[in-house]
Design a protein around this motif. Structure first.
Motif, short mmCIF file in Angstrom:
data_model
loop_
_atom_site.label_atom_id
_atom_site.label_comp_id
_atom_site.label_asym_id
_atom_site.label_seq_id
_atom_site.Cartn_x
_atom_site.Cartn_y
_atom_site.Cartn_z
N PRO A 146 37.49 57.47 39.15
CA PRO A 146 37.13 59.34 38.08
C PRO A 146 38.75 59.22 37.15
O PRO A 146 39.65 58.48 37.94
N THR A 147 38.77 60.10 36.22
CA THR A 147 40.16 60.05 35.29
C THR A 147 40.37 62.06 35.31
O THR A 147 39.12 62.42 34.93
N ARG A 148 41.27 62.10 34.52
CA ARG A 148 41.18 63.59 34.31
C ARG A 148 40.57 63.56 32.22
O ARG A 148 39.81 64.67 32.34
N LEU A 149 40.51 62.29 31.93
CA LEU A 149 40.11 62.71 30.38
C LEU A 149 38.28 63.36 31.21
O LEU A 149 38.27 63.50 29.66
N ALA A 150 38.16 61.95 32.05
CA ALA A 150 35.74 62.60 31.76
C ALA A 150 35.60 63.77 32.38
O ALA A 150 34.68 64.17 32.18
N GLN A 151 36.86 64.21 33.49
CA GLN A 151 36.25 65.70 34.30
C GLN A 151 36.24 66.62 33.05
O GLN A 151 37.16 66.65 32.19
N ASN A 152 34.67 67.86 32.93
CA ASN A 152 33.96 67.79 32.35
C ASN A 152 35.24 69.18 31.84
O ASN A 152 34.61 70.40 30.75
N CYS A 153 35.97 69.96 32.47
CA CYS A 153 36.84 70.06 31.59
C CYS A 153 38.21 70.04 30.25
O CYS A 153 39.40 70.28 30.55
N SER A 154 38.71 69.14 30.18
CA SER A 154 39.65 68.26 29.63
C SER A 154 39.81 68.84 28.60
O SER A 154 40.80 69.28 28.05
N GLY A 155 38.59 69.56 28.23
CA GLY A 155 39.57 69.80 26.47
C GLY A 155 40.05 70.89 26.30
O GLY A 155 41.11 71.43 26.39
N LYS A 156 39.95 71.86 27.31
CA LYS A 156 40.19 73.34 27.76
C LYS A 156 42.09 73.02 28.35
O LYS A 156 42.60 74.02 27.66
N HIS A 157 42.08 72.49 29.27
CA HIS A 157 43.11 71.52 29.50
C HIS A 157 44.14 70.98 28.77
O HIS A 157 45.06 71.19 28.23
N ALA A 158 43.06 70.17 27.84
CA ALA A 158 44.08 69.75 26.06
C ALA A 158 45.27 70.77 25.93
O ALA A 158 45.74 70.83 24.94
N ALA A 159 43.41 72.21 25.78
CA ALA A 159 44.38 72.99 24.19
C ALA A 159 45.41 73.41 25.46
O ALA A 159 46.19 74.54 24.87
#
Length: 343
Positions: A146-159
């Protein structure tokens, strides 16, 4: 005229938060095996006409509930309002995504982070494996965890992080509901739904989750779908329509639905939530009470039929096969109450 399956409490005054109560859900899908109803999924459905009036409703569309990831398009608008720097359409679509963990999604999240000189280490979402089963299996075969980037909400969190950095806000507590970023997002959700937020909790990814009504969420979807080009709402809607695989994934039913219905804006959420809206403002909202994802799309297809979407286009989404001995012996479909009252 509005068609109603169940008697509901009168609408609360505009601006008031939806009432916190046990929702009065009704049967919305049947699991039929060998000609008998084997299972029943309860839920609520709302269909809005182009003028915003309720054309059809079933169950309880006014009770407070958690939209889960179906809230992300609203949060994407909020991020733009809060100062998210300009992104190209694929990356903006990823901001509103529950992505499958494909390489395009991971690369997009990295690109958003890089714009703020941020890295995956700055993310505070929960590490996870890719959401798509095939992608996840390949990930595991490669020995990855598991990684934070692979988690399905990572685009929202990055933004979220990029917006906070742009505004000069603290990064380490960007998920705190009292953080100025989250306060601005909450204000946008209230504005787009037309109601104050009923309650705030924590979503599965760790971000604040705002409670709204199904009616309000669907009204917000219609606002995005009808927004003028160049507005924050219009930018998010355009990105989601033109890059549905970035919003979900190449094998996901939501991406296929957006490709099949011209101009459709659509977003799913955990626990059986779906919104979809057409460019003229016709919109649908679905909540499956038990959270069963298998009932979400057949009920959504039935709701979109109320909007006049071609039944032939909806046919691939209108039923899920029930299997016995390796062959279809029935189907999961929307109840007759949903399919027999179409205009």
């Amino acid at each position: 005229m509005s068609k109603t399956i169940t008697t509901l409490p009168p609408h609360r005054a505009p601006g008031e938060p939806p009432e916190i109560r046990e929702p009065a859900h009704v049967p919305v899908a049947h699991v039929v095996r060998g000609g008998l109803v084997e299972g029943v999924h309860h839920g609520s459905v709302v269909v809005l006409a182009a003028d915003g009036s309720v054309q059809f409703r079933a169950g309880d569309i006014e009770a407070a509930f958690y939209p889960r990831s179906a809230l992300k398009p609203l949060q994407a608008v909020g991020l733009l309002r809060a100062g998210l720097p300009p992104l190209d359409d694929p990356l903006l679509a990823l901001v509103a995504a529950s992505h499958s963990g494909e390489e395009r999604h991971l690369a997009g999240a990295r690109d958003i982070l890089a714009l703020g000189q941020l890295t995956e280490d700055d993310l505070r979402n929960v590490p996870d494996l890719p959401y798509d089963p095939a992608v996840r299996d390949e990930w595991i075969r490669r020995g990855l965890g598991p990684t934070r980037l692979a988690q399905n909400c990572s685009g929202k969190h990055a933004a979220m992080l990029l917006t906070a950095r742009t505004r000069g806000w603290r990064l380490d507590d960007y998920l705190d509901p009292g953080h100025p970023l989250q306060e601005e997002l909450a204000a946008t959700v209230a504005d787009l739904t037309g109601r104050r937020i009923a309650r705030v909790t924590v979503d599965g990814c760790g971000a604040p989750l705002f409670s709204v009504s199904l009616h309000g969420l669907t009204r917000a979807a219609a606002r995005l779908a009808t927004a003028a080009p160049g507005t924050d709402e219009g930018r998010v809607a355009h990105a989601m329509r033109t890059h549905p695989e970035m919003v979900s994934g190449s094998a996901r039913d939501v991406a296929r639905l957006v490709r099949a219905v011209p101009g459709l804006l659509a977003k799913d959420g955990f626990e059986g939530v779906q919104i979809a809206a057409l460019p003229d403002g016709r919109a649908v909202g679905v909540k499956i009470a038990d959270g069963a994802d298998r009932a979400r799309m057949p009920v959504t297809a039935a709701a979109l039929a109320h909007c006049g979407v071609d039944p032939d286009v909806l046919a691939p989404f209108a039923a899920a096969p029930v299997i016995g001995g390796g062959a279809p012996v029935g189907a999961l479909r929307a109840t007759e109450a949903l399919t027999s009252h179409r205009t």
